[in-house]
Design a protein around this motif. Structure first.
Motif, PDB file in Angstrom:
ATOM      1  N   VAL A  21      -5.652  15.228   5.439  1.00 57.70           N
ATOM      2  CA  VAL A  21      -4.311  14.636   5.360  1.00 57.70           C
ATOM      3  C   VAL A  21      -4.316  13.229   5.949  1.00 57.70           C
ATOM      4  CG1 VAL A  21      -1.954  14.804   6.234  1.00 57.70           C
ATOM      5  CG2 VAL A  21      -3.084  16.835   5.326  1.00 57.70           C
ATOM      6  N   ILE A  22      -4.979  13.054   7.095  1.00 56.34           N
ATOM      7  CA  ILE A  22      -5.069  11.719   7.699  1.00 56.34           C
ATOM      8  C   ILE A  22      -5.794  10.763   6.744  1.00 56.34           C
ATOM      9  CG2 ILE A  22      -6.027  10.371   9.605  1.00 56.34           C
ATOM     10  CD1 ILE A  22      -5.663  12.828  11.385  1.00 56.34           C
ATOM     11  N   ASN A  27      -6.022   6.107   3.093  1.00 56.71           N
ATOM     12  CA  ASN A  27      -6.508   5.601   1.810  1.00 56.71           C
ATOM     13  C   ASN A  27      -5.397   5.367   0.793  1.00 56.71           C
ATOM     14  OD1 ASN A  27      -9.246   5.662   2.611  1.00 56.71           O
ATOM     15  ND2 ASN A  27      -9.337   7.870   2.214  1.00 56.71           N
ATOM     16  N   SER A  28      -4.141   5.560   1.192  1.00 60.66           N
ATOM     17  CA  SER A  28      -3.032   5.387   0.259  1.00 60.66           C
ATOM     18  C   SER A  28      -2.782   3.910  -0.035  1.00 60.66           C
ATOM     19  CB  SER A  28      -1.760   6.019   0.841  1.00 60.66           C
ATOM     20  OG  SER A  28      -0.613   5.618   0.106  1.00 60.66           O
ATOM     21  N   LYS A  29      -2.913   3.548  -1.291  1.00 57.15           N
ATOM     22  CA  LYS A  29      -2.641   2.168  -1.681  1.00 57.15           C
ATOM     23  C   LYS A  29      -1.150   1.852  -1.564  1.00 57.15           C
ATOM     24  CE  LYS A  29      -6.595   1.827  -4.835  1.00 57.15           C
ATOM     25  NZ  LYS A  29      -7.037   1.610  -6.234  1.00 57.15           N
ATOM     26  N   SER A 146       2.148  18.746   4.072  1.00 57.70           N
ATOM     27  CA  SER A 146       0.804  18.171   4.002  1.00 57.70           C
ATOM     28  C   SER A 146       0.367  18.006   2.549  1.00 57.70           C
ATOM     29  CB  SER A 146      -0.194  19.067   4.738  1.00 57.70           C
ATOM     30  OG  SER A 146       0.134  19.168   6.100  1.00 57.70           O
ATOM     31  N   SER A 147      -0.377  16.939   2.298  1.00 52.87           N
ATOM     32  CA  SER A 147      -0.843  16.706   0.927  1.00 52.87           C
ATOM     33  C   SER A 147      -2.112  15.864   0.942  1.00 52.87           C
ATOM     34  CB  SER A 147       0.233  15.995   0.100  1.00 52.87           C
ATOM     35  OG  SER A 147      -0.145  15.910  -1.265  1.00 52.87           O
ATOM     36  N   VAL A 148      -2.859  15.996  -0.133  1.00 48.32           N
ATOM     37  CA  VAL A 148      -4.036  15.165  -0.373  1.00 48.32           C
ATOM     38  C   VAL A 148      -3.946  14.671  -1.817  1.00 48.32           C
ATOM     39  CG1 VAL A 148      -5.506  16.387   1.294  1.00 48.32           C
ATOM     40  CG2 VAL A 148      -5.387  17.190  -1.071  1.00 48.32           C
ATOM     41  N   PHE A 315       4.841  12.715  -0.948  1.00 49.08           N
ATOM     42  CA  PHE A 315       4.237  12.620   0.379  1.00 49.08           C
ATOM     43  C   PHE A 315       4.301  11.187   0.895  1.00 49.08           C
ATOM     44  CE2 PHE A 315       0.305  11.907   2.894  1.00 49.08           C
ATOM     45  CZ  PHE A 315       0.479  12.848   3.899  1.00 49.08           C
ATOM     46  N   GLU A 316       3.932  10.227   0.055  1.00 47.58           N
ATOM     47  CA  GLU A 316       3.945   8.819   0.461  1.00 47.58           C
ATOM     48  C   GLU A 316       5.370   8.329   0.730  1.00 47.58           C
ATOM     49  OE1 GLU A 316       0.031   7.168  -1.976  1.00 47.58           O
ATOM     50  OE2 GLU A 316       1.930   7.479  -3.031  1.00 47.58           O
ATOM     51  N   ALA A 317       6.299   8.711  -0.142  1.00 44.00           N
ATOM     52  CA  ALA A 317       7.688   8.281   0.032  1.00 44.00           C
ATOM     53  C   ALA A 317       8.285   8.832   1.326  1.00 44.00           C
ATOM     54  CB  ALA A 317       8.519   8.718  -1.165  1.00 44.00           C
ATOM     55  N   GLU A 318       7.951  10.082   1.655  1.00 41.56           N
ATOM     56  CA  GLU A 318       8.480  10.687   2.879  1.00 41.56           C
ATOM     57  C   GLU A 318       7.872  10.036   4.119  1.00 41.56           C
ATOM     58  OE1 GLU A 318       7.618  14.774   2.099  1.00 41.56           O
ATOM     59  OE2 GLU A 318       9.578  15.141   1.175  1.00 41.56           O
ATOM     60  N   TRP A 319       6.600   9.678   4.060  1.00 43.37           N
ATOM     61  CA  TRP A 319       5.989   8.975   5.190  1.00 43.37           C
ATOM     62  C   TRP A 319       6.597   7.577   5.348  1.00 43.37           C
ATOM     63  CZ3 TRP A 319       3.565   9.582   9.527  1.00 43.37           C
ATOM     64  CH2 TRP A 319       2.877  10.772   9.767  1.00 43.37           C
TER      65      TRP A 319
END
Length: 326
Positions: A21-22, A27-29, A146-148, A315-319
């Motif tokens: 998850v980390i 690595n999220s663009k 959690s997501s990948v 996942f990205e939007a929530e972070w």
């Protein structure tokens, strides 16, 4: 929070869900457009922040009385830096199974959570438990499941319409309940059925001995490639005794595999997405669930086709939203 510096802290780099998850965050663009995410490993409760400066600290650290002073010291040394804690571990099931002095344990969690500006639960079931136990104010609590990266799972070939190969994927530890699944599988007839066990851990010898008399059960060790287990199974079994979320269930569902879970903790989140729930940990209940899954013909089970994503994942939007809130 444009171009902020986000430091993720961990004290356990063992291969598994938390590190994956980390890595997904790092690595999220999409997340990189608005912030720089870095990771630091905390060893023996010692941490010196990078000289380049930090705008937000995200804790993926374990919380307990032994390290409480170190967590409090981190807060005291950096009173003006917003701090977020992701609770990857503790659940109602864990407390029921492993905590003797519950009053003392809950006091530790309440005190530790007070050190952080915001706490993230990794499942809705975990969030509900934290609120029900009055461990944190609801307005300081977020849920980010959690997501990948799932595109590789979505692109896997479609499984059989009838499940013949069942899988256990994860650490060979009491938590995962693999002993339940092995005993239950041994009760199932069908010479063409198979149970593949992927993972390693302290119970490997015990589990191998438990499966010794059934040649249909095989052990394959830890796989560096998380896609490998999914390629070779039709259905995933998750008889966990406690589980904050259960990332592998999400991966299996993305791959179009049947998922059978115990109705405990964060595994309940997967039931609304199509997982089959088993209401207790008895051998008879799990044997019935395996037999029913093997007998059912599912002509409509599909594997999602991987599609290029033009925007943020959930996942990205929530972070992004969580980081903006602090």
């Amino acid at each position: 929070m444009s171009h902020a510096s986000i430091l993720h802290l961990t004290d356990d780099t063992t291969p598994g869900g938390v590190m994956r998850v980390i890595d997904n965050i790092l690595n999220s663009k999409y997340l990189a457009k608005t912030a720089k995410h870095r990771m630091a490993v905390v060893k023996k409760n010692q941490l010196i922040l990078p000289t380049a400066g930090v705008d937000v600290i995200v804790s993926h650290l374990a919380l307990n009385w032994r390290n409480f002073a170190a967590r409090a010291r981190l807060r005291a040394m950096h009173p003006n830096i917003p701090m977020i804690h992701v609770e990857h571990s503790y659940t109602q099931g864990f407390v029921a199974q492993k905590v003797l002095n519950k009053t003392r344990f809950f006091a530790m969690l309440r005190s530790a959570f007070c050190l952080f500006d915001r706490v993230i639960a990794v499942s809705n079931a975990q969030k509900d438990w934290l609120i029900r136990r009055d461990l944190i104010d609801e307005d300081r609590l977020s849920v980010i499941r959690s997501s990948v990266e799932l595109s590789g799972f979505e692109a896997l070939p479609k499984p059989r319409t009838q499940a013949r190969v069942f899988g256990l994927v994860g650490r060979l530890h009491e938590q995962k309940g693999f002993d339940i699944a092995i005993r239950a599988f041994r009760e199932c007839s069908g010479p063409d059925l198979r149970l593949k066990v992927f993972g390693d851990g302290p119970l490997r010898d015990e589990l191998e001995q438990l499966a010794y008399c059934d040649p249909r059960i095989t052990f394959h060790g830890h796989c560096d490639d998380p896609l490998e287990p999914m390629r070779s199974i039709d259905a995933l079994l998750m008889p966990s005794r406690w589980e904050a979320y259960g990332l592998v269930a999400r991966e299996a569902q993305s791959a179009g595999r049947k998922v059978i879970v115990s109705s405990i903790d964060g595994l309940q989140d997967h039931i609304s997405d199509g997982a089959i729930d088993v209401h207790d940990h008895s051998i008879s209940a799990w044997s019935r669930a395996i037999t029913q899954a093997a007998d059912a013909v599912d002509k409509n089970r599909r594997t999602k086709k991987a599609k290029p994503r033009s925007g943020a994942t959930r996942f990205e939007a929530e972070w992004e939203k969580c980081l903006e809130s602090v």
